[in-house]
Scaffold this active site. Structure first.
Site, PDB file in Angstrom:
ATOM      1  N   ASN A  67       0.794  -1.240   0.000  1.00 20.92           N
ATOM      2  CA  ASN A  67       0.000   0.000   0.000  1.00 20.92           C
ATOM      3  C   ASN A  67       0.821   1.283   0.000  1.00 20.92           C
ATOM      4  O   ASN A  67       0.321   2.327  -0.396  1.00 20.92           O
ATOM      5  CB  ASN A  67      -1.030  -0.010   1.150  1.00 20.92           C
ATOM      6  CG  ASN A  67      -0.401  -0.075   2.517  1.00 20.92           C
ATOM      7  OD1 ASN A  67       0.744  -0.465   2.667  1.00 20.92           O
ATOM      8  ND2 ASN A  67      -1.156   0.313   3.524  1.00 20.92           N
TER       9      ASN A  67
ATOM     10  N   GLU B 299       6.155  -3.125  11.737  1.00 18.06           N
ATOM     11  CA  GLU B 299       4.915  -2.334  11.787  1.00 18.06           C
ATOM     12  C   GLU B 299       3.871  -3.166  11.063  1.00 18.06           C
ATOM     13  O   GLU B 299       3.994  -3.422   9.871  1.00 18.06           O
ATOM     14  CB  GLU B 299       5.101  -0.985  11.085  1.00 18.06           C
ATOM     15  CG  GLU B 299       6.183  -0.107  11.691  1.00 18.06           C
ATOM     16  CD  GLU B 299       5.879   0.414  13.086  1.00 18.06           C
ATOM     17  OE1 GLU B 299       4.763   0.205  13.576  1.00 18.06           O
ATOM     18  OE2 GLU B 299       6.780   1.016  13.685  1.00 18.06           O
TER      19      GLU B 299
ATOM     20  N   CYS C  55      -2.821   1.146   6.980  1.00 18.49           N
ATOM     21  CA  CYS C  55      -2.687   0.488   8.289  1.00 18.49           C
ATOM     22  C   CYS C  55      -3.375   1.315   9.360  1.00 18.49           C
ATOM     23  O   CYS C  55      -3.873   0.778  10.344  1.00 18.49           O
ATOM     24  CB  CYS C  55      -1.228   0.286   8.641  1.00 18.49           C
ATOM     25  SG  CYS C  55      -0.298   1.825   8.702  1.00 18.49           S
TER      26      CYS C  55
HETATM   27  P1  NAP Z   1       1.530  -8.742   3.587  1.00 19.00           P
HETATM   28  O1  NAP Z   1       0.761  -9.634   2.719  1.00 19.00           O
HETATM   29  O2  NAP Z   1       1.776  -9.139   4.998  1.00 19.00           O
HETATM   30  O3  NAP Z   1       2.942  -8.502   2.835  1.00 19.00           O
HETATM   31  C1  NAP Z   1       3.867  -7.567   3.320  1.00 19.00           C
HETATM   32  C2  NAP Z   1       5.222  -7.888   2.735  1.00 19.00           C
HETATM   33  O4  NAP Z   1       5.681  -9.119   3.266  1.00 19.00           O
HETATM   34  C3  NAP Z   1       5.231  -8.048   1.228  1.00 19.00           C
HETATM   35  O5  NAP Z   1       6.444  -7.563   0.716  1.00 19.00           O
HETATM   36  C4  NAP Z   1       5.158  -9.550   1.066  1.00 19.00           C
HETATM   37  O6  NAP Z   1       5.668  -9.997  -0.157  1.00 19.00           O
HETATM   38  C5  NAP Z   1       6.044  -9.977   2.207  1.00 19.00           C
HETATM   39  N1  NAP Z   1       5.854 -11.356   2.630  1.00 19.00           N
HETATM   40  C6  NAP Z   1       4.737 -12.114   2.578  1.00 19.00           C
HETATM   41  N2  NAP Z   1       4.988 -13.340   3.097  1.00 19.00           N
HETATM   42  C7  NAP Z   1       6.285 -13.334   3.491  1.00 19.00           C
HETATM   43  C8  NAP Z   1       7.142 -14.300   4.080  1.00 19.00           C
HETATM   44  N3  NAP Z   1       6.728 -15.521   4.394  1.00 19.00           N
HETATM   45  N4  NAP Z   1       8.418 -13.953   4.332  1.00 19.00           N
HETATM   46  C9  NAP Z   1       8.867 -12.726   4.032  1.00 19.00           C
HETATM   47  N5  NAP Z   1       8.116 -11.771   3.457  1.00 19.00           N
HETATM   48  C10 NAP Z   1       6.830 -12.070   3.196  1.00 19.00           C
HETATM   49  O7  NAP Z   1       0.893  -7.289   3.641  1.00 19.00           O
HETATM   50  P2  NAP Z   1       0.297  -6.431   2.434  1.00 19.00           P
HETATM   51  O8  NAP Z   1      -0.993  -7.018   2.020  1.00 19.00           O
HETATM   52  O9  NAP Z   1       1.354  -6.210   1.413  1.00 19.00           O
HETATM   53  O10 NAP Z   1       0.069  -5.027   3.153  1.00 19.00           O
HETATM   54  C11 NAP Z   1      -1.065  -4.731   3.891  1.00 19.00           C
HETATM   55  C12 NAP Z   1      -0.805  -4.961   5.366  1.00 19.00           C
HETATM   56  O11 NAP Z   1       0.285  -4.142   5.785  1.00 19.00           O
HETATM   57  C13 NAP Z   1      -1.996  -4.532   6.226  1.00 19.00           C
HETATM   58  O12 NAP Z   1      -2.149  -5.467   7.251  1.00 19.00           O
HETATM   59  C14 NAP Z   1      -1.558  -3.193   6.790  1.00 19.00           C
HETATM   60  O13 NAP Z   1      -2.178  -2.852   7.991  1.00 19.00           O
HETATM   61  C15 NAP Z   1      -0.100  -3.421   6.958  1.00 19.00           C
HETATM   62  N6  NAP Z   1       0.595  -2.144   7.011  1.00 19.00           N
HETATM   63  C16 NAP Z   1       1.084  -1.743   8.219  1.00 19.00           C
HETATM   64  C17 NAP Z   1       1.678  -0.494   8.328  1.00 19.00           C
HETATM   65  C18 NAP Z   1       2.213  -0.025   9.634  1.00 19.00           C
HETATM   66  O14 NAP Z   1       3.051   0.872   9.608  1.00 19.00           O
HETATM   67  N7  NAP Z   1       1.759  -0.542  10.752  1.00 19.00           N
HETATM   68  C19 NAP Z   1       1.795   0.332   7.207  1.00 19.00           C
HETATM   69  C20 NAP Z   1       1.285  -0.128   5.983  1.00 19.00           C
HETATM   70  C21 NAP Z   1       0.688  -1.383   5.904  1.00 19.00           C
HETATM   71  P3  NAP Z   1       4.660 -10.386  -1.367  1.00 19.00           P
HETATM   72  O15 NAP Z   1       3.899  -9.171  -1.686  1.00 19.00           O
HETATM   73  O16 NAP Z   1       5.601 -10.814  -2.414  1.00 19.00           O
HETATM   74  O17 NAP Z   1       3.822 -11.509  -0.843  1.00 19.00           O
END
Ligand code: NAP
Length: 502
Positions: A177, A273, A307
């Protein structure tokens, strides 16, 4: 072919990062060259707007990851030994390149992740400003000395010289995002503190992420000090996270992924995060106009895929009735769902994929089956979810018990504000919460009862300004970001104790 037509720009700036076919296959970066990947396997990045393939990303092999890690490890000491003022000037140049390419990067991001032009542009501008701020703040960081005789039983004679040093190789994993901002918010502090960085961009958002890595490379980050490995997290993630060469993991993403990977980097510093379900508490004396405005903005911006997006509102039935009425009045002027490329669209476009939209639809339907009422929206077309307001939601319903990453705001009625505290503190998330009241003292006292990272009073949850501390508790994260806090997290202290001759 990527065409750059900005005045004074070398036309080949982004040329090496893809093969220029249609759609292009992008390349991973081993620290010296951009390469197609030996497996020949790629993963498509489909635009949420129309499903078209924006590009493909190579799926790197364990052997390629080993080579990247070796490059990152061997290049790091010389980078850390490089004078800080030189590292700082590389960062300022990277920030300037980002500004120079603002329009181009904005367009890449709109198509790749379906952000509106305004939201994408603001991410780019904010990223350049953030990198500059990081660089300035890094110059202001100071070590300290500590004398021994401050502690009972010790005479003068020992002095601890405490300086900050790099961790080594930082693995930076960003979510879809904010693929540019949340990559840069890891890359810049890590590099400034003398680390090398292995970037694992999100697959959706990976093209934007690779452009950012190219900018750091062109700004003068030496060979091997920044690298980028591509491939989906479920395929390459474990191998990267578990790699012995990794000294620290800086991750932003969902709580599920965070929880899954946290244990795979034992005894290593983690800056995580993760997700949030960000509640809003509305007190009886709140300004209903301001509150409704903030809830709409906080709940629906970037289709609820933030998030810090507002997910639920806790208040009494009487206040909820007034508030929903006010929101329904404001919605037509503040929210217009549609194609993010259209200037008419406001706040809500498609979510990241049709499968994500289907999941959100299921969660809405499950809530309704269990007694929630749809006040507006609730329907899905492809990757579009109508801006949705639900009432009669219970804290146990999946729409708020788990983070719903879409344009859905739920109302939970409470009989008392103590009940609101209990609900918030019982949640597995703890990113941010907001309290609306005209009595700021009441707001501060109430904020002190909430087990979340940050409480906003009379404003919707948000990460900025970026030099404020930003953190999640419980399943929302570990460690603290924010300019100075990130610089500190991306380094460790090294005390050297001098025993003075008596
Ligand atoms: P996600 O599915 O958890 O993926 C985040 C990152 O982790 C991506 O680069 C993903 O790669 C990678 N990833 C997935 N599985 C992994 C594994 N087993 N080992 C290492 N890396 C792995 O999250 P998203 O859908 O991209 O983002 C949305 C989430 O992020 C929401 O829950 C949101 O709340 C959270 N977020 C939190 C913050 C904060 O600051 N608290 C800010 C923004 C977003 P791939 O895309 O290649 O699978």
């Amino acid at each position: 072919m990527v065409t750059i037509s900005l005045p004074g720009m070398p036309a080949d700036f982004f040329e090496p990062i893809s093969d220029h076919k249609t759609p292009p296959t992008y390349l991973y970066f081993d620290g010296t060259s951009w390469k197609p990947g030996e497996s020949g396997k790629t993963v498509p990045v489909a635009s949420p707007i129309d499903g078209s393939v924006v590009g493909n990303l190579p799926v790197v092999t364990p052997k390629e990851i080993d080579a990247v890690m070796a490059a990152a490890t061997s290049s790091q000491p010389a980078w850390e030994a490089t004078p800080l003022y030189k590292r700082v000037s590389v960062m300022h140049l990277a920030a300037d390149w980002i500004r120079q390419f603002e329009e181009y990067l904005t367009n890449v991001m709109i198509r790749e992740i379906g952000k509106s032009a305004g939201e994408a542009k603001s991410e780019i501008v904010r990223t350049a400003d953030l990198i500059d701020y990081f660089a300035d703040e890094a110059e202001a960081l100071r070590g300290e000395t500590i004398d021994s005789d401050n502690f009972p039983g010790y005479e003068k004679g020992k002095i601890a010289i405490v300086e900050r040093v790099a961790h080594g190789v930082v693995l930076a994993i960003a979510p879809f995002n904010y693929p540019v901002n949340l990559s840069a918010s890891k890359i810049a502090p890590a590099l400034l503190m003398g680390n090398s960085v292995v970037v694992k961009p999100p697959t959706m958002g990976g093209i934007s992420g690779l452009h950012l890595v190219r900018i750091f490379e062109k700004a003068g980050v030496p060979k091997g000090v920044i690298t980028a490995v591509t491939g989906t997290g479920d395929v390459i993630g474990d191998y990267v996270v578990r790699h012995d060469a990794v000294s620290m993991v800086a991750f932003t993403g969902s709580s599920d992924t965070g929880l899954a990977i946290a244990g795979k980097a034992p005894m290593k510093p983690l800056l995580f995060e993760c997700g949030g379900n960000n509640p809003v508490v509305v007190m009886p004396d709140a300004d209903m106009g301001v509150t409704a405005h903030e809830i709409i903005k906080g709940g629906f911006a970037y289709s609820g895929q933030r998030c810090t997006g507002i997910k639920y509102v806790l208040t009494t039935k009487a206040i909820r009735e007034q508030l929903v009425e006010m929101m329904l009045k404001l919605m037509p002027e503040m929210v217009k769902a549609g194609d993010p490329r259209s200037p008419d669209t406001k706040l809500v476009g498609p979510v990241i994929s049709e499968s994500a939209a289907r999941h959100i639809e299921e969660v809405i339907e499950a809530s309704v089956k269990n007694g929630a009422t749809i006040v507006m929206g609730g329907k899905r077309t492809g990757a579009m979810i109508e801006p949705t307001i639900l009432t009669g939601v219970l804290p146990t319903m999946p729409v708020i018990a788990k983070e719903t990453f879409g344009p859905v705001v739920s109302f939970v009625d409470v009989n008392s504000f103590d009940e609101a505290v209990t609900i918030i503190n019982n949640s597995s998330y703890g990113l941010q919460a907001s309290v609306f009241t005209k009595d700021e003292g009441t707001g501060i006292v109430f904020a002190g009862k909430l087990h979340v990272g940050t409480v906003q009073i009379n404003g919707s949850p948000q990460r900025g300004p970026d030099h404020f501390p930003f953190l999640g508790v419980k399943h929302s994260g570990t460690g603290v970001q924010g300019v100075r806090y990130s610089l500190e997290a991306m380094s460790r202290i090294r005390p050297i104790v001098l025993n003075k001759p008596q």
